[in-house]
Design an enzyme around this catalytic site. Structure first.
Site, mmCIF file in Angstrom:
data_model
loop_
_atom_site.group_PDB
_atom_site.id
_atom_site.type_symbol
_atom_site.label_atom_id
_atom_site.label_comp_id
_atom_site.label_asym_id
_atom_site.label_seq_id
_atom_site.Cartn_x
_atom_site.Cartn_y
_atom_site.Cartn_z
ATOM 1 C CG ASP A 152 -2.023 1.053 1.182
ATOM 2 O OD1 ASP A 152 -3.073 0.683 0.596
ATOM 3 O OD2 ASP A 152 -1.554 2.153 1.648
ATOM 4 C CB ILE A 153 1.201 4.272 -2.068
ATOM 5 C CG1 ILE A 153 1.135 3.596 -3.345
ATOM 6 C CG2 ILE A 153 1.700 5.587 -1.990
ATOM 7 C CD1 ILE A 153 0.912 4.112 -4.778
ATOM 8 C CG ASN A 188 -4.895 11.419 -5.023
ATOM 9 O OD1 ASN A 188 -4.146 11.377 -6.047
ATOM 10 N ND2 ASN A 188 -5.660 10.454 -4.694
ATOM 11 C CG ASP A 201 -5.033 8.797 -12.003
ATOM 12 O OD1 ASP A 201 -5.346 8.184 -10.792
ATOM 13 O OD2 ASP A 201 -5.889 8.954 -12.763
ATOM 14 C CD GLU A 211 -4.401 3.650 -0.996
ATOM 15 O OE1 GLU A 211 -5.588 2.971 -1.857
ATOM 16 O OE2 GLU A 211 -4.576 3.590 0.096
HETATM 17 N N1 LIG Z 1 -5.104 9.342 -7.894
HETATM 18 C C1 LIG Z 1 -5.704 8.158 -7.590
HETATM 19 N N2 LIG Z 1 -6.141 8.020 -6.286
HETATM 20 C C2 LIG Z 1 -6.619 6.930 -5.611
HETATM 21 C C3 LIG Z 1 -6.833 6.012 -6.694
HETATM 22 N N3 LIG Z 1 -7.588 4.843 -5.989
HETATM 23 C C4 LIG Z 1 -7.444 5.504 -4.638
HETATM 24 N N4 LIG Z 1 -7.074 6.557 -4.538
HETATM 25 C C5 LIG Z 1 -6.773 7.467 -3.292
HETATM 26 O O1 LIG Z 1 -5.865 6.799 -2.420
HETATM 27 C C6 LIG Z 1 -6.316 7.395 -1.189
HETATM 28 C C7 LIG Z 1 -5.900 6.441 -0.201
HETATM 29 O O2 LIG Z 1 -6.437 6.948 0.991
HETATM 30 P P1 LIG Z 1 -6.420 6.399 2.548
HETATM 31 O O3 LIG Z 1 -6.948 5.008 2.370
HETATM 32 O O4 LIG Z 1 -6.894 7.381 3.566
HETATM 33 O O5 LIG Z 1 -4.847 6.102 2.963
HETATM 34 P P2 LIG Z 1 -3.544 6.845 2.861
HETATM 35 O O6 LIG Z 1 -3.823 8.353 2.599
HETATM 36 O O7 LIG Z 1 -2.805 6.209 1.738
HETATM 37 O O8 LIG Z 1 -2.932 6.533 4.084
HETATM 38 P P3 LIG Z 1 -2.169 4.912 4.803
HETATM 39 O O9 LIG Z 1 -2.581 4.033 3.938
HETATM 40 O O10 LIG Z 1 -2.797 5.160 6.023
HETATM 41 O O11 LIG Z 1 -0.737 5.606 4.686
HETATM 42 C C8 LIG Z 1 -7.568 7.964 -1.417
HETATM 43 O O12 LIG Z 1 -7.427 9.481 -1.170
HETATM 44 C C9 LIG Z 1 -8.167 7.511 -2.877
HETATM 45 O O13 LIG Z 1 -9.013 8.607 -3.237
HETATM 46 C C10 LIG Z 1 -6.713 6.270 -8.107
HETATM 47 O O14 LIG Z 1 -6.919 5.067 -8.954
HETATM 48 N N5 LIG Z 1 -6.108 7.264 -8.441
#
Ligand SMILES: Nc1nc2c(ncn2[C@@H]2O[C@H](COP(=O)(O)OP(=O)(O)OP(=O)(O)O)[C@@H](O)[C@H]2O)c(=O)[nH]1
Length: 325
Positions: A190-191, A198, A207, A234
Site C-alpha cells: 500500500d502506498i 492526491n 494516477d 492505491e
Molecule cells: N489518484 C488516484 N488516487 C486513488 C486511486 N484509488 C484510490 N486513490 C486514493 O488513495 C487514497 C487512499 O487514502 P487512504 O485509504 O486514506 O490511505 P492513505 O492516505 O494512503 O493513508 P495510509 O494508507 O494510512 O498511509 C484516497 O485518497 C483515494 O482517493 C486512483 O485510482 N487514483
C-alpha cells in the site's frame, strides 16, 4: 451471318465456365475428370488437357479417406448432394495456391459436391471456392476476442494485472501449492499517505504516481510465475509461487527500499518526505492459511500492523500477531 450465331453460342458455356470465380470439376461415374475449368489452372499449375480422363483420386492422392472423397462417393453412388463438405483437419483439401505462387500457402477452400444425370449416366460436379479472406476475417475476429479477453485481465490505469487476474492467479497457485506441497507467498502493498499525495498534487499526478509504483513493483518480480496486480485503489498485491515467508519478507523489503530510494516527492502532510510503501506478507500454510481469503486476511493484518508501526516498513504474518499483542 446466320451460320456464325449457333457456333458462338455453343462456345459460350465453356467461356463462362472458365470465367466463373470458383473451381469447377466434373467427374464421370468412375470418378474420372471430364471437366477442369480455367479458375483451377493458375491455382493448381495443371491445365485441363493434362487432367481430363484421369481419376481425381490418383491426381490428388491426399483426398483418399477424406470427407471430400466420401462426398464424391455419396454423390456418384447414391445421388447425395453435399453443399458444404465439412472439412475435418484441413481447410485446404486440394493443393491450390494463389494464382502464380508455386510455393505460397494453400488457399482456404469451401467444397460442394452435386450429382447430376446426363444421357442416363451419373456425373458429379465439384465446386471449390476460395474462402481465404473469410478465414482471415475469422482469424482477426478470434485475435480481437483474444485481445479483449487479455485486456479484461489488465488494469486500465497501471497496465499490470487487475483484481480479477489476481483472484484467478491466487486461487490457481494455492491449489498448485497444496497439490505439490510447495511454498507460496502473498504481498499486500500500500502506498503510504496517498490521500495527502492526491490532495497536494492533484488526482492526475496521483494516477501517474500509481502507475509508476505499479511498474516498479512489477519490474522487481523476476520469476515468470510471479504476478504483480493492482488489488484496488492505491493497493497492490504480489503472488509469489515457490517462495517462503522469509524469502518473501526479504523481497518485500527490497521493493520497499527501492521505491523509497526513487526519491519521489511526497506531500508535506505525509508521514515521509518521499513516496513510501507499507507491505504485509503472508505465506501458504497447510494447517492455517490454506484458502485465498485466509491468506489475504493474514497479509492484510500484517499490512495494517506495518501502517501502525509507522509506515515505510514490511511486516510478515507472525510479526503482525506480535505487534497486535
Ligand atoms: N489518484 C488516484 N488516487 C486513488 C486511486 N484509488 C484510490 N486513490 C486514493 O488513495 C487514497 C487512499 O487514502 P487512504 O485509504 O486514506 O490511505 P492513505 O492516505 O494512503 O493513508 P495510509 O494508507 O494510512 O498511509 C484516497 O485518497 C483515494 O482517493 C486512483 O485510482 N487514483
Amino acid at each position: 451471318m446466320t451460320n456464325s450465331k449457333p457456333e458462338s453460342i455453343s462456345s459460350l458455356p465453356t467461356r463462362v465456365l472458365n470465367l466463373v470465380d470458383c473451381g469447377v470439376i466434373v467427374l464421370d461415374h468412375e470418378g474420372c475428370i471430364v471437366l477442369w475449368n480455367g479458375w483451377l489452372v493458375p491455382r493448381s499449375g495443371r491445365g485441363a488437357a493434362r487432367m481430363q480422363g484421369h481419376a481425381l483420386i490418383e491426381v490428388f492422392p491426399d483426398l483418399r479417406g477424406s470427407r471430400v472423397e466420401a462426398a464424391i462417393f455419396a454423390a456418384l453412388l447414391e445421388g447425395v448432394v453435399t453443399e458444404h463438405v465439412p472439412l475435418s483437419h484441413s481447410r485446404a483439401p486440394f493443393p491450390l495456391r494463389e494464382p502464380g505462387s508455386f510455393d505460397g500457402a494453400l488457399i482456404d477452400q469451401a467444397v460442394s459436391v452435386t450429382p447430376f444425370d446426363e444421357d442416363g449416366r451419373r456425373f458429379c460436379l465439384v465446386e471449390i471456392r476460395d474462402v481465404s479472406s473469410v478465414a482471415v476475417r475469422e482469424r482477426r475476429l478470434l485475435e480481437h476476442a483474444e485481445s479483449l479477453r487479455a485486456r479484461s485481465y489488465i488494469d486500465g490505469l497501471t497496465g499490470i494485472a487487475n483484481r480479477r487476474h489476481f483472484d484467478v492467479a491466487l486461487e490457481r497457485e494455492l491449489r498448485r501449492a497444496q497439490r505439490a506441497d510447495s511454498a507460496l507467498a502473498l504481498l499486500l502493498v500500500d502506498i503510504d499517505s496517498f490521500k495527502a499525495y492526491n490532495d497536494h498534487f492533484g488526482h492526475q499526478q496521483g494516477d501517474s504516481c500509481l502507475t509508476m509504483v505499479a511498474q516498479e513493483l512489477a519490474g522487481m518480480l523476476k520469476r515468470p510465475a510471479d504476478l504483480a496486480a493492482r488489488y484496488g485503489g492505491e493497493e497492490f498485491a504480489a503472488v509469489l509461487p515457490d517462495t517462503t515467508l522469509e524469502q518473501a519478507r526479504v523481497l518485500a523489503d527490497r521493493i520497499r527500499a527501492h521505491v523509497a530510494g526513487l526519491g519521489l516527492q511526497q506531500a508535506p502532510a505525509a508521514h515521509h518526505p518521499q513516496v513510501t510503501l507499507s507491505i504485509g506478507v503472508a505465506a501458504f500454510d497447510r494447517a492455517r492459511l490454506n484458502a485465498p481469503e485466509a491468506l489475504i486476511e493474514a497479509a492484510d493484518k500484517a499490512l495494517y500492523a506495518a501502517k501502525r508501526g509507522g509506515r515505510n516498513r514490511v511486516v510478515a504474518d507472525g510479526d503482525a500477531v506480535d505487534a497486535a499483542a
